[in-house]
Write an enzyme that holds these catalytic residues in place. Structure first.
Site, PDB file in Angstrom:
ATOM      1  N   HIS B  50       0.827  -1.207   0.000  1.00  0.00           N
ATOM      2  CA  HIS B  50       0.000   0.000   0.000  1.00  0.00           C
ATOM      3  C   HIS B  50       0.862   1.258   0.000  1.00  0.00           C
ATOM      4  CE1 HIS B  50      -3.910  -1.897   0.547  1.00  0.00           C
ATOM      5  NE2 HIS B  50      -3.346  -2.743   1.396  1.00  0.00           N
ATOM      6  N   ILE B 336      -1.249  -6.626  14.103  1.00  0.00           N
ATOM      7  CA  ILE B 336      -0.719  -6.208  12.802  1.00  0.00           C
ATOM      8  C   ILE B 336      -1.710  -6.620  11.712  1.00  0.00           C
ATOM      9  CG2 ILE B 336       1.291  -6.214  11.277  1.00  0.00           C
ATOM     10  CD1 ILE B 336       1.901  -5.100  14.057  1.00  0.00           C
ATOM     11  N   SER B 338      -4.073  -5.230   8.301  1.00  0.00           N
ATOM     12  CA  SER B 338      -3.640  -4.527   7.104  1.00  0.00           C
ATOM     13  C   SER B 338      -3.357  -3.072   7.485  1.00  0.00           C
ATOM     14  CB  SER B 338      -4.746  -4.584   6.057  1.00  0.00           C
ATOM     15  OG  SER B 338      -4.253  -4.194   4.818  1.00  0.00           O
TER      16      SER B 338
HETATM   17  C1  LIG Z   1      -7.485 -11.053   3.642  1.00  0.00           C
HETATM   18  C2  LIG Z   1      -6.308 -10.204   4.028  1.00  0.00           C
HETATM   19  C3  LIG Z   1      -5.758  -9.321   3.109  1.00  0.00           C
HETATM   20  C4  LIG Z   1      -4.666  -8.523   3.455  1.00  0.00           C
HETATM   21  N1  LIG Z   1      -4.110  -7.738   2.510  1.00  0.00           N
HETATM   22  C5  LIG Z   1      -3.012  -6.996   2.810  1.00  0.00           C
HETATM   23  C6  LIG Z   1      -2.385  -6.210   1.810  1.00  0.00           C
HETATM   24  O1  LIG Z   1      -2.785  -6.233   0.641  1.00  0.00           O
HETATM   25  N2  LIG Z   1      -1.322  -5.445   2.153  1.00  0.00           N
HETATM   26  C7  LIG Z   1      -0.843  -5.413   3.419  1.00  0.00           C
HETATM   27  O2  LIG Z   1       0.092  -4.670   3.673  1.00  0.00           O
HETATM   28  N3  LIG Z   1      -1.388  -6.195   4.391  1.00  0.00           N
HETATM   29  C8  LIG Z   1      -2.458  -6.991   4.104  1.00  0.00           C
HETATM   30  N4  LIG Z   1      -3.019  -7.779   5.075  1.00  0.00           N
HETATM   31  C9  LIG Z   1      -2.435  -7.795   6.402  1.00  0.00           C
HETATM   32  C10 LIG Z   1      -1.189  -8.678   6.487  1.00  0.00           C
HETATM   33  O3  LIG Z   1      -1.410  -9.934   5.886  1.00  0.00           O
HETATM   34  C11 LIG Z   1      -0.835  -8.887   7.943  1.00  0.00           C
HETATM   35  O4  LIG Z   1      -0.773  -7.655   8.559  1.00  0.00           O
HETATM   36  C12 LIG Z   1       0.508  -9.575   8.146  1.00  0.00           C
HETATM   37  O5  LIG Z   1       0.606 -10.741   7.346  1.00  0.00           O
HETATM   38  C13 LIG Z   1       0.690  -9.949   9.581  1.00  0.00           C
HETATM   39  O6  LIG Z   1       1.915 -10.617   9.714  1.00  0.00           O
HETATM   40  P1  LIG Z   1       2.374 -11.167  11.130  1.00  0.00           P
HETATM   41  O7  LIG Z   1       3.756 -11.650  10.921  1.00  0.00           O
HETATM   42  O8  LIG Z   1       2.146 -10.149  12.165  1.00  0.00           O
HETATM   43  O9  LIG Z   1       1.382 -12.371  11.423  1.00  0.00           O
HETATM   44  P2  LIG Z   1       1.489 -13.890  10.915  1.00  0.00           P
HETATM   45  O10 LIG Z   1       1.841 -13.960   9.500  1.00  0.00           O
HETATM   46  O11 LIG Z   1       0.279 -14.588  11.369  1.00  0.00           O
HETATM   47  O12 LIG Z   1       2.735 -14.429  11.716  1.00  0.00           O
HETATM   48  C14 LIG Z   1       2.644 -14.829  13.050  1.00  0.00           C
HETATM   49  C15 LIG Z   1       3.355 -16.148  13.178  1.00  0.00           C
HETATM   50  O13 LIG Z   1       3.426 -16.512  14.535  1.00  0.00           O
HETATM   51  C16 LIG Z   1       3.250 -17.891  14.648  1.00  0.00           C
HETATM   52  N5  LIG Z   1       2.828 -18.178  16.014  1.00  0.00           N
HETATM   53  C17 LIG Z   1       1.636 -17.908  16.587  1.00  0.00           C
HETATM   54  N6  LIG Z   1       1.617 -18.323  17.865  1.00  0.00           N
HETATM   55  C18 LIG Z   1       2.817 -18.882  18.104  1.00  0.00           C
HETATM   56  C19 LIG Z   1       3.404 -19.511  19.241  1.00  0.00           C
HETATM   57  N7  LIG Z   1       2.741 -19.641  20.386  1.00  0.00           N
HETATM   58  N8  LIG Z   1       4.663 -19.983  19.144  1.00  0.00           N
HETATM   59  C20 LIG Z   1       5.360 -19.867  17.959  1.00  0.00           C
HETATM   60  N9  LIG Z   1       4.846 -19.282  16.866  1.00  0.00           N
HETATM   61  C21 LIG Z   1       3.597 -18.785  16.939  1.00  0.00           C
HETATM   62  C22 LIG Z   1       2.206 -18.173  13.603  1.00  0.00           C
HETATM   63  O14 LIG Z   1       2.189 -19.539  13.237  1.00  0.00           O
HETATM   64  C23 LIG Z   1       2.601 -17.250  12.479  1.00  0.00           C
HETATM   65  O15 LIG Z   1       3.436 -17.872  11.538  1.00  0.00           O
HETATM   66  C24 LIG Z   1      -4.118  -8.595   4.759  1.00  0.00           C
HETATM   67  C25 LIG Z   1      -4.655  -9.499   5.674  1.00  0.00           C
HETATM   68  C26 LIG Z   1      -5.720 -10.319   5.312  1.00  0.00           C
HETATM   69  C27 LIG Z   1      -6.232 -11.315   6.293  1.00  0.00           C
END
Ligand SMILES: Cc1cc2nc3c(=O)[nH]c(=O)nc-3n(C[C@H](O)[C@H](O)[C@H](O)COP(=O)(O)OP(=O)(O)OC[C@H]3O[C@@H](n4cnc5c(N)ncnc54)[C@H](O)[C@@H]3O)c2cc1C
Ligand SMILES: Cc1cc2nc3c(=O)[nH]c(=O)nc-3n(C[C@H](O)[C@H](O)[C@H](O)COP(=O)(O)OP(=O)(O)OC[C@H]3O[C@@H](n4cnc5c(N)ncnc54)[C@H](O)[C@@H]3O)c2cc1C
Lengths: 326, 475
Positions: B50, B336, B338
């Site tokens: 974005h 975290i 979108s």
């Molecule tokens: C439908 C949709 C569309 C989106 N589109 C966009 C977009 O176009 N552009 C954009 O910028 N963002 C977008 N987002 C948002 C973006 O996908 C998320 O903000 C981002 O992927 C979050 O990443 P994260 O690493 O915080 O979470 P995650 O990817 O969930 O990573 C967290 C990790 O922690 C692990 N975990 C959890 N609990 C434990 C535990 N107890 N011990 C060890 N590991 C653990 C999980 O398995 C996971 O792998 C979208 C989200 C969705 C749902």
């Protein structure tokens, strides 16, 4: 760039029949490209009987049927078979590029016959909602796993769709000791041959639910079950008719789609609904000198008819090349 | 051994933090509960980088998004060999009365530092987006938006972090955290790990991990988004990412270009109580189709070749990125939602900064490997280049996946770089991701995995333990 008289893409029953017929009609130089390590196409995994009743007047299994043609193809010095060779590009002036381990080759063909077969329609195309766990397979993939590799995908299965492949796989799984809980068909009648409904389901006590659909797949990592619901004439769900079946495997057998990506690359016209070439007659395409036969041209139920029509494709190519029998 | 930092979660947030910290002389451990990185929220999203519009001007996520976009564009995409395509975005309106709303988005975006925003009329659009429907009246053009492959982004970050000394442990779910004199004792995957600092980037489970560590200060409420992928034949449906005017809860149903060529339509936005509910629904499909067809009427149900759902890990309206003063040493990077994918590089810098302010010494490494070689994807390169590759390495000519043109060598490379599951191979290579859904290539890929990893076929999974594909082998 090497020139070849006739290049045939696909070494299933269609490609083999076309190659042999073209030779008979006077083509002296045929290059037959097959992506797999063997000739025979999808027939290699169809180890059940029921092939050849029309063409050979005897009942053969798929591999037996294919072998009869493969032996003749291999014995013909005018046909060069190139295995593990994947055609990646076709131009309107019939240049064919193909990849094989160690090389990218390009040939200029006098005529081309596309005999690339079909792919299966998938769960995603119907589409079935729900989760996306392991254990959901296109029926043809499951057939390959069981028949070619000896891999049994599950213990309890539900088959979606009652076409011949679905029926045959229901029986195949039952023979391997898998509990086949049901075959679910959205239409009011089975799409498969009557003999298959009798021999594959009734003889094995497998229930066939006509006028029903799978409304949902459940299970996070591996399939845990399906929700089934009755549908009315307009395919709308009948309220109150839903029930669940526990299973770890869902086989999806909901039709085939001709593979015509090469023809499309060459600018050939394709019917957007069926993915078959648009042409006035069977085996023709809108690109001059490019023919299509077998399942790439239209979806056939029986390999015997594939053979018959593909022989015609071989003769059409010979005619296009302006050759006649020696 | 006591490590300097343990990061929980190898999604894009945790991966970006790991890669950022790997610049410094620190011992860092990245713990992930799934069989591979990127199997959480970071694999199922829209893949949009974005520009930063549509965020409140004073929000954390607003400026992190603008900064994340800049870091990706100016540094990371190149350094990590990512396919970042800056295709730009259009926010369309169906009613001229909504033009003031577009003006407002433009002003707010500019306040956040988004550049080159421009309101464009129907003539401008006709010249550039021939498939737009008659209802569209005007649009806001946002040139700095782009697209990326979300999972390949995460793999690149993790690979580069590991190359720079970060230790990755998959299949290691954090189940307990206790305090010790030095800092934390973290139980995960049957082992106890010690560290001075703990960074929580656990996505949907960040509330639980924070609570385990003694800071039950927020809850994560999932919001589901269903997405539907279209056949590659529709690659040129749209030239930009197309948005409708956003509503209060969602950016609306979009038409998205993806870095693999298949256009995508979606996502929906509905709250769900269940953090594991990744199901798609008939209603979701109907909603997405209607939304997309209003902008581009030629989108057809028969174009759909795949679908999935993702859960946004939301906690209130903004990101939570902070040191928890009640638990010294614990930094949360939570909520975290979108635009988390976009913001990740900026979040990583912010987290490193918080750690530094709290006393972690950040000494740059003498030798930091900034660059990561770009993996080979035959589908991205011209045939002539393929020829050279095959001449060096014959297995590039051995095609496994015919829909997406993936060779045996690419599958082997994926396994060498950490793929352990069928989905892992798919996300890295695209094999099985095309129109036949693995109908032709699944058995071949499984055999390559058997060879490379020495597995029995019954041990091969779709995405980790519990998702085995084959119940029994008979020979
Ligand atoms: C439908 C949709 C569309 C989106 N589109 C966009 C977009 O176009 N552009 C954009 O910028 N963002 C977008 N987002 C948002 C973006 O996908 C998320 O903000 C981002 O992927 C979050 O990443 P994260 O690493 O915080 O979470 P995650 O990817 O969930 O990573 C967290 C990790 O922690 C692990 N975990 C959890 N609990 C434990 C535990 N107890 N011990 C060890 N590991 C653990 C999980 O398995 C996971 O792998 C979208 C989200 C969705 C749902
Ligand atoms: C799963 C399944 C089960 C069936 N069961 C039965 C049955 O029980 N009884 C019956 O009578 N009929 C059955 N049929 C139908 C019958 O087998 C087919 O009609 C027949 O095999 C079609 O022959 P074909 O040569 O057109 O296609 P195929 O047999 O599919 O052969 C096509 C060949 O082309 C090759 N190819 C494709 N693309 C390329 C490329 N780009 N480059 C190089 N090579 C390529 C493929 O590897 C394949 O070998 C079945 C079909 C399927 C799909």
């Amino acid at each position: 760039m090497k020139e070849r008289q006739l290049v045939i893409v696909g070494g299933g029953p269609a490609g083999m029949a076309a190659a042999l017929a073209a030779r008979g009609a006077g083509v002296s130089d045929v290059l037959l490209l097959e992506r797999d390590q063997h000739l025979g196409g999808i027939l290699n995994q169809c180890i059940h009987p029921g092939f050849g009743l029309h063409h050979f007047k005897e009942e053969l299994t798929g591999p037996e049927y294919a072998d009869r043609f493969a032996a003749r193809v291999r014995g013909d010095a005018g046909i060069e078979v190139s295995l593990r060779s994947f055609a990646v590009r076709l131009t309107p002036d019939r240049r064919v590029s193909f990849l094989r381990p160690g090389a990218l080759e390009e040939v200029k063909a006098g005529a081309v016959i596309l005999a690339t077969g079909c792919r299966e329609r998938t769960r995603e195309m119907i589409p079935i909602p729900g989760s996306r766990p392991a254990g959901v397979y296109p029926a043809g993939l499951a057939q390959k796993m069981v028949n070619m590799e000896g891999w049994i995908p599950g213990r309890e299965a539900v088959v979606v769709g009652s076409g011949d492949i679905g029926l045959i796989m229901a029986r195949r799984m039952a023979l391997e000791g898998v509990k086949v809980k049901a075959v679910i068909e959205i239409q009011k009648t089975s799409r498969g041959l009557v003999r298959n409904v009798v021999q594959c389901l009734e003889d094995f006590g497998i229930p066939l639910y006509l006028g029903h659909k799978v409304a949902r797949i459940t299970g996070r990592d591996r399939v845990e079950g399906v929700d089934v619901v009755k549908v009315d004439e307009r395919f709308a769900e009948v309220p109150g008719s839903a029930f669940s079946l526990a299973c770890d495997t869902v086989l999806v057998s909901v039709g085939l789609i001709p593979e015509n990506e090469l023809l499309e690359m060459a600018g050939g016209e394709i019917d957007r609904r069926t993915n078959a070439p648009v042409a006035p007659e069977v085996n023709l395409t809108s690109v001059p000198g490019v023919f299509a036969c077998g399942n790439a041209c239209k979806v056939y139920d029986l390999a015997d008819w594939v053979t018959r029509d593909s022989e015609l494709a071989g003769r059409l190519a010979a005619e296009y090349l302006g050759v006649s029998p020696a | 051994m006591v490590r300097d930092v343990i990061i929980v979660g190898a999604g894009v947030t945790g991966a970006a933090i790991a890669r950022e910290l790997s610049r410094y002389r620190l011992s860092v451990l990245l713990l992930e509960k799934e069989a591979e990185p990127a199997f959480g929220v970071s694999k199922s999203n829209s893949g949009i980088i974005h520009a930063g519009t549509q965020n409140p001007p004073s929000s954390l996520k607003g400026w992190l998004c603008v900064e994340g976009n800049r870091l990706l564009r100016e540094e990371l995409a190149w350094d990590l060999g990512l396919d970042f395509a800056r295709c730009g975005q259009l926010i369309v309106v169906f009613d001229a009365a909504d033009l003031p709303e577009l003006e407002k988005i433009k002003r707010e975006g500019e306040a956040l530092g988004v550049k080159d925003l421009q309101i464009v009329d129907r003539r401008w659009l006709d010249a550039r987006e021939p498939n737009l429907g008659p209802e569209v009246k005007a649009a806001l053009y946002v040139p700095s938006a782009g697209i990326i492959s979300p999972y390949r982004f995460v793999y690149a970050l993790v690979e580069n972090a590991v190359k720079n000394g970060v230790q990755l442990r998959t299949s290691s779910r954090v189940t307990a955290v206790s305090r010790s004199e030095e800092g934390f004792e973290v139980t995960a995957g049957g082992q106890v790990w010690r560290s001075r600092w703990l960074v929580n980037a656990a996505g949907l489970y960040a509330d639980e991990v924070s609570a385990l560590a003694g800071a039950p200060t927020f809850t994560i409420s999932p919001r589901k988004g269903e997405e539907y992928l279209l056949d590659k034949k529709r690659e040129h449906l749209a030239n930009h990412i197309i948005f409708p005017l956003p509503s209060a809860t969602s950016k609306g149903v979009l038409i998205i270009k993806t870095s693999d060529g298949n256009p995508m339509i979606g996502p929906t936005a509905h709250d769900t109580p269940d953090k594991e509910d990744l199901s798609t629904t008939d209603e979701g499909l109907a909603e997405v189709l209607a939304g997309a067809r209003r902008m581009m009427p030629s989108v057809d149900r028969s174009d759909i070749i795949a679908y999935f759902a993702g859960l946004r890990p939301a906690s209130g309206k903004d990101f939570i990125i902070r040191h928890e003063d009640s638990v010294p040493g614990l930094v949360n990077a939570a909520g975290i939602q979108s635009p988390g994918l976009t913001s990740a590089p900026a979040i990583a810098v912010m987290v490193a900064d918080i750690l530094k302010k709290r006393g972690l010494e950040l000494v740059p490494k003498a030798e930091f490997h900034r660059l990561r070689p770009r993996p080979v994807h035959l589908f991205q390169i011209p045939l002539e280049e393929t020829r050279r590759l095959i001449e060096k390495d014959p297995a590039y000519g051995d095609i496994v996946c015919r829909c997406e043109l993936v060779s045996a060598q690419e599958v082997r490379d994926a396994v060498k770089h950490g793929a352990r599951t069928l989905d892992g191979v798919k996300f890295r290579t695209r094999a099985q991701a095309g129109r036949c859904h693995g109908g032709f290539c699944t058995t071949r890929i499984m055999k390559i995995m058997q060879e490379e990893l020495g597995l029995r076929v019954t041990d091969i999974t779709k995405r980790g333990p519990g998702s085995e594909l084959i119940k029994e082998e008979r020979k």
